[in-house]
Design a protein around this motif. Structure first.
Motif, PDB file in Angstrom:
ATOM      1  N   ARG A 120      -3.659   6.331   2.258  1.00  0.00           N
ATOM      2  CA  ARG A 120      -5.074   5.506   2.570  1.00  0.00           C
ATOM      3  C   ARG A 120      -6.141   6.568   2.980  1.00  0.00           C
ATOM      4  O   ARG A 120      -7.261   6.405   2.536  1.00  0.00           O
ATOM      5  CB  ARG A 120      -4.787   4.471   3.566  1.00  0.00           C
ATOM      6  N   ASN A 121      -5.523   7.618   4.128  1.00  0.00           N
ATOM      7  CA  ASN A 121      -6.444   8.375   4.711  1.00  0.00           C
ATOM      8  C   ASN A 121      -7.080   9.401   3.755  1.00  0.00           C
ATOM      9  O   ASN A 121      -8.181   9.875   3.675  1.00  0.00           O
ATOM     10  CB  ASN A 121      -6.009   9.147   5.940  1.00  0.00           C
ATOM     11  N   ASP A 170       0.922  -1.088  -0.113  1.00  0.00           N
ATOM     12  CA  ASP A 170      -0.138  -0.048   0.091  1.00  0.00           C
ATOM     13  C   ASP A 170       0.936   1.349  -0.292  1.00  0.00           C
ATOM     14  O   ASP A 170       2.165   1.085   0.032  1.00  0.00           O
ATOM     15  CB  ASP A 170      -1.027   0.153   1.442  1.00  0.00           C
ATOM     16  N   MET A 171       0.201   2.295  -0.031  1.00  0.00           N
ATOM     17  CA  MET A 171       0.987   3.631  -0.303  1.00  0.00           C
ATOM     18  C   MET A 171       1.268   4.215   1.257  1.00  0.00           C
ATOM     19  O   MET A 171       1.635   5.417   1.382  1.00  0.00           O
ATOM     20  CB  MET A 171       0.280   4.438  -1.121  1.00  0.00           C
ATOM     21  N   ASP A 231      -8.768   1.299  -0.912  1.00  0.00           N
ATOM     22  CA  ASP A 231      -9.205   0.162  -1.778  1.00  0.00           C
ATOM     23  C   ASP A 231      -7.904  -0.152  -2.707  1.00  0.00           C
ATOM     24  O   ASP A 231      -7.540   0.690  -3.489  1.00  0.00           O
ATOM     25  CB  ASP A 231     -10.155   0.535  -2.633  1.00  0.00           C
ATOM     26  N   PRO A 232      -7.233  -1.308  -2.786  1.00  0.00           N
ATOM     27  CA  PRO A 232      -6.240  -1.494  -3.488  1.00  0.00           C
ATOM     28  C   PRO A 232      -6.369  -1.494  -4.869  1.00  0.00           C
ATOM     29  O   PRO A 232      -5.244  -0.954  -5.755  1.00  0.00           O
ATOM     30  CB  PRO A 232      -5.568  -2.906  -3.114  1.00  0.00           C
ATOM     31  N   ILE A 233      -7.283  -1.792  -5.536  1.00  0.00           N
ATOM     32  CA  ILE A 233      -7.774  -1.702  -6.809  1.00  0.00           C
ATOM     33  C   ILE A 233      -7.712  -0.484  -7.310  1.00  0.00           C
ATOM     34  O   ILE A 233      -7.245   0.250  -8.425  1.00  0.00           O
ATOM     35  CB  ILE A 233      -8.747  -2.645  -7.407  1.00  0.00           C
ATOM     36  N   THR A 234      -8.478   0.429  -6.669  1.00  0.00           N
ATOM     37  CA  THR A 234      -8.854   2.158  -6.865  1.00  0.00           C
ATOM     38  C   THR A 234      -7.359   2.579  -6.760  1.00  0.00           C
ATOM     39  O   THR A 234      -7.177   3.511  -7.698  1.00  0.00           O
ATOM     40  CB  THR A 234      -9.627   2.576  -6.084  1.00  0.00           C
ATOM     41  N   MET A 235      -6.628   2.347  -5.756  1.00  0.00           N
ATOM     42  CA  MET A 235      -5.185   2.979  -5.797  1.00  0.00           C
ATOM     43  C   MET A 235      -4.334   2.502  -6.994  1.00  0.00           C
ATOM     44  O   MET A 235      -3.781   3.278  -7.881  1.00  0.00           O
ATOM     45  CB  MET A 235      -4.476   2.309  -4.511  1.00  0.00           C
TER      46      MET A 235
END
Length: 171
Positions: free
Chosen positions: A102-103, A96-97, A108-112
């Motif tokens: 995230r905040n 993740d980033m 959502d990993p797909i949206t990211m």
């Protein structure tokens, strides 16, 4: 000595002669003094004369680097970062980033991944549209006082300031 170089044409011819004497007159070497900055030089063509061995066709600028060179650069960047992270003892594999991303954007990993992909495409498009990256315009173009680079760098900095203020208000 000042009188010797008051004529710009004479100075350009002297510089071209010194360059030819030092570097030779092979392919790609300048064949005459350059024109004024920003003007193009028409090619003098003699249609009645047949080309000789000493007359070369214009040499094109360098093309893109070979794919092997580009791949080696990417692998070297990745390996250099990996070695630096491993030797510092701060290497943590993450998918993740981080909590700030995230905040602020999404958890959502797909949206990211979609957002990161679209952002990368937009950066590539902007680089192509601007005729180079911000570092190239800022360091090389501004140093040469190229109007395009001056405008591009002003836009880059102005956008960065605006985005910084917007993010400061959001965060």
């Amino acid at each position: 000595m000042d009188e010797e170089f008051t004529d710009d044409r004479a100075l350009a011819e002297a510089l071209a002669a010194a360059t030819a004497e030092h570097f030779g007159t092979g392919p790609g070497a300048p064949v005459g003094p350059p024109g004024a900055y920003g003007t193009s030089q028409p090619l003098e063509a003699d249609t009645d004369a047949e080309p000789t061995e000493t007359e070369d066709t214009p040499v094109a600028g360098p093309g893109p680097a070979p794919l092997v060179t580009q791949a080696a650069l990417l692998v070297s960047i990745f390996l250099g970062g990996l070695i630096a992270a491993l030797t510092s003892g701060r290497f943590h594999l993450r998918f993740d980033m981080g909590p700030g991303f995230r905040n602020l954007v999404t958890a959502d990993p797909i949206t990211m991944l979609v957002l990161l992909f679209v952002g990368g495409v937009l950066v590539g498009f902007g680089t192509r549209l601007a005729g180079g990256c911000s570092s190239g315009h800022g360091l090389n173009g501004c140093g040469r006082l190229r109007p395009v680079s001056l405008v591009a760098t002003a836009v880059f900095f102005g956008t960065a300031v605006a985005v910084s203020f917007l993010l400061w208000k959001v965060i």
